[in-house]
Motif scaffolding. Structure first.
Motif, PDB file in Angstrom:
ATOM      1  N   ARG A 423      45.907 145.664  43.756  1.00  0.00           N
ATOM      2  CA  ARG A 423      47.112 146.491  43.667  1.00  0.00           C
ATOM      3  C   ARG A 423      48.224 145.831  42.846  1.00  0.00           C
ATOM      4  O   ARG A 423      49.237 146.456  42.541  1.00  0.00           O
ATOM      5  N   MET A 424      48.027 144.604  42.439  1.00  0.00           N
ATOM      6  CA  MET A 424      49.058 143.906  41.664  1.00  0.00           C
ATOM      7  C   MET A 424      49.240 144.561  40.301  1.00  0.00           C
ATOM      8  O   MET A 424      48.273 144.954  39.651  1.00  0.00           O
ATOM      9  N   THR A 425      50.489 144.660  39.863  1.00  0.00           N
ATOM     10  CA  THR A 425      50.784 145.336  38.603  1.00  0.00           C
ATOM     11  C   THR A 425      51.333 144.366  37.549  1.00  0.00           C
ATOM     12  O   THR A 425      51.676 143.226  37.851  1.00  0.00           O
ATOM     13  N   ARG A 426      51.405 144.897  36.328  1.00  0.00           N
ATOM     14  CA  ARG A 426      51.950 144.114  35.210  1.00  0.00           C
ATOM     15  C   ARG A 426      53.392 143.701  35.488  1.00  0.00           C
ATOM     16  O   ARG A 426      53.773 142.541  35.274  1.00  0.00           O
ATOM     17  N   LEU A 427      54.212 144.629  35.974  1.00  0.00           N
ATOM     18  CA  LEU A 427      55.617 144.316  36.258  1.00  0.00           C
ATOM     19  C   LEU A 427      55.733 143.298  37.387  1.00  0.00           C
ATOM     20  O   LEU A 427      56.611 142.434  37.375  1.00  0.00           O
ATOM     21  N   GLY A 428      54.827 143.402  38.374  1.00  0.00           N
ATOM     22  CA  GLY A 428      54.818 142.423  39.459  1.00  0.00           C
ATOM     23  C   GLY A 428      54.519 141.028  38.949  1.00  0.00           C
ATOM     24  O   GLY A 428      55.133 140.042  39.377  1.00  0.00           O
ATOM     25  N   ALA A 429      53.558 140.931  38.010  1.00  0.00           N
ATOM     26  CA  ALA A 429      53.195 139.634  37.436  1.00  0.00           C
ATOM     27  C   ALA A 429      54.358 139.045  36.638  1.00  0.00           C
ATOM     28  O   ALA A 429      54.674 137.850  36.772  1.00  0.00           O
ATOM     29  N   ILE A 430      54.991 139.867  35.817  1.00  0.00           N
ATOM     30  CA  ILE A 430      56.115 139.389  35.001  1.00  0.00           C
ATOM     31  C   ILE A 430      57.257 138.920  35.886  1.00  0.00           C
ATOM     32  O   ILE A 430      57.808 137.824  35.706  1.00  0.00           O
ATOM     33  N   ALA A 431      57.631 139.753  36.875  1.00  0.00           N
ATOM     34  CA  ALA A 431      58.739 139.413  37.764  1.00  0.00           C
ATOM     35  C   ALA A 431      58.440 138.169  38.585  1.00  0.00           C
ATOM     36  O   ALA A 431      59.305 137.294  38.773  1.00  0.00           O
ATOM     37  N   GLY A 432      57.195 138.050  39.073  1.00  0.00           N
ATOM     38  CA  GLY A 432      56.819 136.887  39.878  1.00  0.00           C
ATOM     39  C   GLY A 432      56.844 135.600  39.086  1.00  0.00           C
ATOM     40  O   GLY A 432      57.319 134.561  39.555  1.00  0.00           O
ATOM     41  N   MET A 433      56.345 135.673  37.856  1.00  0.00           N
ATOM     42  CA  MET A 433      56.302 134.487  37.012  1.00  0.00           C
ATOM     43  C   MET A 433      57.709 133.985  36.674  1.00  0.00           C
ATOM     44  O   MET A 433      58.007 132.785  36.770  1.00  0.00           O
ATOM     45  N   ILE A 434      58.565 134.902  36.291  1.00  0.00           N
ATOM     46  CA  ILE A 434      59.945 134.520  35.956  1.00  0.00           C
ATOM     47  C   ILE A 434      60.667 133.983  37.185  1.00  0.00           C
ATOM     48  O   ILE A 434      61.363 132.963  37.124  1.00  0.00           O
ATOM     49  N   THR A 435      60.479 134.650  38.331  1.00  0.00           N
ATOM     50  CA  THR A 435      61.129 134.220  39.569  1.00  0.00           C
ATOM     51  C   THR A 435      60.703 132.803  39.952  1.00  0.00           C
ATOM     52  O   THR A 435      61.545 131.969  40.307  1.00  0.00           O
ATOM     53  N   GLY A 436      59.403 132.526  39.888  1.00  0.00           N
ATOM     54  CA  GLY A 436      58.910 131.196  40.245  1.00  0.00           C
ATOM     55  C   GLY A 436      59.530 130.103  39.406  1.00  0.00           C
ATOM     56  O   GLY A 436      59.985 129.075  39.930  1.00  0.00           O
ATOM     57  N   ALA A 437      59.559 130.314  38.092  1.00  0.00           N
ATOM     58  CA  ALA A 437      60.114 129.302  37.190  1.00  0.00           C
ATOM     59  C   ALA A 437      61.608 129.116  37.404  1.00  0.00           C
ATOM     60  O   ALA A 437      62.104 127.981  37.477  1.00  0.00           O
ATOM     61  N   VAL A 438      62.341 130.229  37.534  1.00  0.00           N
ATOM     62  CA  VAL A 438      63.798 130.155  37.698  1.00  0.00           C
ATOM     63  C   VAL A 438      64.179 129.486  39.016  1.00  0.00           C
ATOM     64  O   VAL A 438      65.085 128.643  39.071  1.00  0.00           O
ATOM     65  N   VAL A 439      63.490 129.838  40.098  1.00  0.00           N
ATOM     66  CA  VAL A 439      63.808 129.254  41.404  1.00  0.00           C
ATOM     67  C   VAL A 439      63.547 127.750  41.404  1.00  0.00           C
ATOM     68  O   VAL A 439      64.334 126.974  41.958  1.00  0.00           O
ATOM     69  N   VAL A 440      62.453 127.307  40.775  1.00  0.00           N
ATOM     70  CA  VAL A 440      62.164 125.866  40.705  1.00  0.00           C
ATOM     71  C   VAL A 440      63.285 125.116  39.995  1.00  0.00           C
ATOM     72  O   VAL A 440      63.782 124.090  40.486  1.00  0.00           O
ATOM     73  N   VAL A 441      63.692 125.616  38.844  1.00  0.00           N
ATOM     74  CA  VAL A 441      64.754 124.957  38.083  1.00  0.00           C
ATOM     75  C   VAL A 441      66.069 124.974  38.857  1.00  0.00           C
ATOM     76  O   VAL A 441      66.768 123.960  38.958  1.00  0.00           O
ATOM     77  N   ALA A 442      66.407 126.137  39.425  1.00  0.00           N
ATOM     78  CA  ALA A 442      67.673 126.266  40.160  1.00  0.00           C
ATOM     79  C   ALA A 442      67.674 125.410  41.419  1.00  0.00           C
ATOM     80  O   ALA A 442      68.677 124.760  41.748  1.00  0.00           O
ATOM     81  N   TRP A 443      66.551 125.401  42.132  1.00  0.00           N
ATOM     82  CA  TRP A 443      66.482 124.615  43.377  1.00  0.00           C
ATOM     83  C   TRP A 443      66.572 123.120  43.075  1.00  0.00           C
ATOM     84  O   TRP A 443      67.278 122.385  43.767  1.00  0.00           O
ATOM     85  N   LYS A 444      65.877 122.693  42.079  1.00  0.00           N
ATOM     86  CA  LYS A 444      65.871 121.272  41.722  1.00  0.00           C
ATOM     87  C   LYS A 444      67.259 120.798  41.313  1.00  0.00           C
ATOM     88  O   LYS A 444      67.696 119.707  41.712  1.00  0.00           O
ATOM     89  N   ASN A 445      67.972 121.594  40.548  1.00  0.00           N
ATOM     90  CA  ASN A 445      69.234 121.145  39.956  1.00  0.00           C
ATOM     91  C   ASN A 445      70.476 121.545  40.733  1.00  0.00           C
ATOM     92  O   ASN A 445      71.514 120.885  40.604  1.00  0.00           O
ATOM     93  N   TYR A 446      70.393 122.616  41.547  1.00  0.00           N
ATOM     94  CA  TYR A 446      71.615 123.097  42.205  1.00  0.00           C
ATOM     95  C   TYR A 446      71.426 123.436  43.683  1.00  0.00           C
ATOM     96  O   TYR A 446      72.144 122.927  44.547  1.00  0.00           O
ATOM     97  N   LEU A 447      70.476 124.295  43.990  1.00  0.00           N
ATOM     98  CA  LEU A 447      70.411 124.903  45.312  1.00  0.00           C
ATOM     99  C   LEU A 447      70.071 123.926  46.441  1.00  0.00           C
ATOM    100  O   LEU A 447      70.607 124.058  47.544  1.00  0.00           O
ATOM    101  N   ALA A 448      69.170 122.978  46.185  1.00  0.00           N
ATOM    102  CA  ALA A 448      68.788 122.036  47.243  1.00  0.00           C
ATOM    103  C   ALA A 448      69.993 121.291  47.789  1.00  0.00           C
ATOM    104  O   ALA A 448      70.189 121.166  49.002  1.00  0.00           O
ATOM    105  N   ALA A 449      70.830 120.808  46.876  1.00  0.00           N
ATOM    106  CA  ALA A 449      72.036 120.072  47.296  1.00  0.00           C
ATOM    107  C   ALA A 449      73.074 121.018  47.902  1.00  0.00           C
ATOM    108  O   ALA A 449      73.695 120.700  48.922  1.00  0.00           O
ATOM    109  N   ALA A 450      73.242 122.186  47.301  1.00  0.00           N
ATOM    110  CA  ALA A 450      74.257 123.126  47.776  1.00  0.00           C
ATOM    111  C   ALA A 450      73.942 123.641  49.173  1.00  0.00           C
ATOM    112  O   ALA A 450      74.845 123.815  50.004  1.00  0.00           O
ATOM    113  N   LEU A 451      72.660 123.879  49.457  1.00  0.00           N
ATOM    114  CA  LEU A 451      72.259 124.409  50.755  1.00  0.00           C
ATOM    115  C   LEU A 451      71.958 123.316  51.783  1.00  0.00           C
ATOM    116  O   LEU A 451      71.729 123.616  52.965  1.00  0.00           O
TER     117      LEU A 451
END
Length: 493
Positions: A423-451
C-alpha cells in the motif's frame, strides 16, 4: 610512548599491501565493459565474496579504531553498539537481501538504490531519484571523510609523518584503485581485507592476554583502576542503551551494503552468504571489544602514555609484535578504511553518473561516457571528503554515527516499507525519505540539546520517517504499475 621507531619492515609491508590493492584495481580496469560491470560487477559475485565484501565495506576504520577506543574509555557499555549491529545485520540479510535482489533484477534492471526506488514507485518525475541522490552525496561525503581521518591517524602514528601528508597518502591509494577497477575490484579487495581484519582482531587480543598473564589477571587490573568499565549496566541510562542498540536500524538503509544484495549471483546463495557474513561480523566485533578492555590493563601495567584512545590497536600492534607481523596487522586498519571508503566512493560516483547525468539529463548517454563520469565522480567526492578530513581532531566514531543515522532514518524506513507493504505510495516514499534526513540533521544539531533528550538521532529520524510514510501513503493513491510490480516480486520469492 605512543609512536614507536619507524622501521623498514613495517614500511615495506605497507607498500606491498597497497601495491596488491592497486594491482587488483588495474587488473579489473579492462574488464569493465559497461555500467553494470563498473557499478554492480555484472551481478556475478558468489556468496563468500558478497558476504565478506558486505562486512568489510560495512565496518570501516571504526572497527579497529573507533570501537576499541570507545570501550577503552567507557567500557563494556559500548558493546551494546556491537550487539545492535549484529542483530541489525542479521535481520538485513534475512528480510531485505532476497526481496531486493529479486526486485532489482527480475522486475527491473536497477543498478543503484535510487534506480530501485524510482522503479518501485513508478516515479516518472524523477523526484525520488533526486532526493535519494542528494541524501547519498551529503551523508557519504561525511562517511568517506571518517575513513580518511582513520587512514591519516594510522599513517601519522606508524610513520610519524605530518597529518596532512598522511591524509594525502591514504586518500591517493583509496581513490586510485576505486577509480580504475570499479565494483569487482572493490569487492575482491574487500574479501582480502575482510579476512585480514578478522585475523588481526583474533591475534591481537590473544597476544595481549598472554602478556597480561591471562584473562583473570587482565580483568583484575581493570577492576582496580576502572571497575565501572566492566559493567554493562552501571552508570548507563535506558536512553543510552536504546541509542547503542539502535545502530542496528541503520543497516536497512546503507547503500554500500544494500548494493551487495543486488549484485549477488543468485538468491540461492543468500543463506550461505548470511552465515559467512554474520560469523565474520560476530568474531570481529568480539575481538575489537576485547582490545579496548584489555588495552586499559595493558596501558596501566606497562605505564604507557596513550593520548588518543582510538589508537589503542595501533599501539598494541607496534609493541607486541615483530615489525613484519606488526606491518601486516596495521595493514588491517588500512584494509578496513580502504574497503569502506572505496565502496562509498563507488556508490557516490554511480549516483552522479547514473542517477543524475544519464537518467535525468542525457538518457541516451553511452556506457563508456557514464563510466568516465563515474570516475570523475570518485575524484569529486574524494576531494570534498578530503577537505572535511583536514581537522585531525575529528572522531572516527562520531563522524560514522552521523552518516549511519542519516542513511538508516531516510533510506532504511523507506526500504523496509517498500519491500513489505504493497500500500506504500510514491508520495509516502518521498515524504518519508525527506523527513528521515531532516530529523536526523535537526536532532543532531539542535533538537537533542533543546529538548534535553540526547537519544541517538537515528531513533527519532526512523520513527518520524515511518509515521510519515504510513500517513502520507494512506492519504494518497497507489499507482497501478507499482501494485503489479509488488505482486510480481511476491510470486518470485
Amino acid at each position: 610512548m605512543e609512536i614507536v621507531q619507524i622501521n623498514t619492515e613495517i614500511a615495506i609491508t605497507f607498500i606491498a599491501y597497497s601495491a596488491l590493492m592497486l594491482f587488483i584495481g588495474f587488473y579489473f580496469y579492462k574488464k569493465n565493459k559497461n555500467t553494470e560491470d563498473y557499478f554492480l560487477g555484472g551481478r556475478s559475485l558468489g556468496p563468500v565474496v558478497s558476504a565478506l565484501s558486505a562486512g568489510a565495506s560495512d565496518m570501516s576504520g571504526w572497527l579497529l579504531m573507533g570501537l576499541p577506543g570507545a570501550l577503552y574509555v567507557s567500557g563494556f557499555v559500548e558493546s551494546y553498539i556491537a550487539i545492535g549491529l549484529s542483530i541489525g545485520a542479521f535481520l538485513n540479510w534475512i528480510f531485505v537481501a532476497k526481496r531486493l535482489r529479486i526486485y532489482t533484477s527480475v522486475i527491473a534492471n536497477s543498478i543503484t538504490i535510487p534506480d530501485y526506488f524510482e522503479t518501485r514507485f513508478d516515479d516518472d518525475k524523477h523526484i525520488l531519484r533526486i532526493v535519494c541522490a542528494i541524501v547519498i552525496l551529503v551523508f557519504f561525503t561525511f562517511y568517506v571523510s571518517s575513513g580518511l581521518v582513520g587512514g591519516a591517524k594510522l599513517f601519522e602514528s606508524t610513520f610519524g609523518i605530518d597529518y596532512t601528508h598522511a591524509l594525502t597518502t591514504g586518500t591517493f591509494i583509496i581513490v586510485l584503485y576505486t577509480f580504475l577497477g570499479g565494483y569487482k575490484a572493490v569487492c575482491w579487495t574487500d574479501m582480502i581485507q575482510g579476512l585480514l581484519m578478522m585475523s588481526a582482531l583474533i591475534v591481537v587480543p590473544l597476544v595481549m592476554l598472554s602478556n597480561l598473564g591471562g584473562y583473570e589477571a587482565a580483568i583484575n587490573i581493570v577492576s582496580e583502576i576502572k571497575p565501572q568499565n566492566l559493567s554493562m549496566g552501571e552508570g548507563i541510562s535506558a536512553i543510552s542503551i536504546i541509542s547503542a542498540l539502535a545502530w542496528g536500524l541503520g543497516y536497512f538503509g546503507q547503500p554500500h551494503i544494500l548494493v551487495r544484495f543486488m549484485s549477488i549471483r543468485s538468491t540461492k546463495d543468500i543463506p550461505t552468504a548470511t552465515f559467512v557474513g554474520i560469523s565474520w561480523m560476530v568474531i570481529s566485533l568480539i575481538g575489537a571489544c576485547f582490545i579496548g578492555i584489555l588495552g586499559i590493563a595493558y596501558v596501566h601495567k606497562f605505564n604507557l602514555n596513550l593520548q588518543d584512545p582510538e589508537k589503542i590497536f595501533i599501539v598494541m600492534s607496534q609493541l607486541l609484535f615483530n615489525p613484519w607481523i606488526a606491518g601486516i596487522l596495521l595493514s588491517a586498519i588500512l584494509a578496513a578504511i580502504m574497503s569502506t571508503a572505496s565502496s562509498q566512493l563507488l556508490v557516490s560516483s554511480s549516483t552522479l553518473a547514473e542517477d543524475f547525468y544519464r537518467r535525468i539529463f542525457k538518457q541516451d548517454a553511452s556506457s563508456q561516457m557514464v563510466m568516465k563520469l563515474g570516475r570523475i565522480g570518485v575524484l569529486l567526492v574524494a576531494l570534498i571528503a578530503f577537505l572535511i578530513s583536514t581537522d585531525k581532531n575529528s572522531s572516527v566514531l562520531s563522524i560514522v554515527a552521523y552518516a549511519w543515522a542519516g542513511f538508516g532514518a531516510s533510506f532504511g524506513s523507506v526500504m523496509l516499507f517498500s519491500l513489505f507493504w504493497s500500500r506504500m505510495t510514491r508520495l509516502g516514499a518521498i515524504a518519508g525519505m525527506i523527513t528521515g534526513a531532516v530529523v536526523v540533521v535537526a536532532w543532531k544539531n539542535y533538537l537533542a540539546a533543546a529538548l534535553g533528550f540526547p537519544i541517538y538521532e537515528i531513533v527519532p529520524g526512523f520513527v518520524c520517517a515511518s509515521l510519515v510514510i504510513i500517513i502520507v501513503s494512506l492519504m494518497s493513491q497507489v499507482r497501478s504499475g507499482t501494485q503489479k510490480a509488488y505482486e510480481t516480486m511476491l510470486k518470485n520469492l
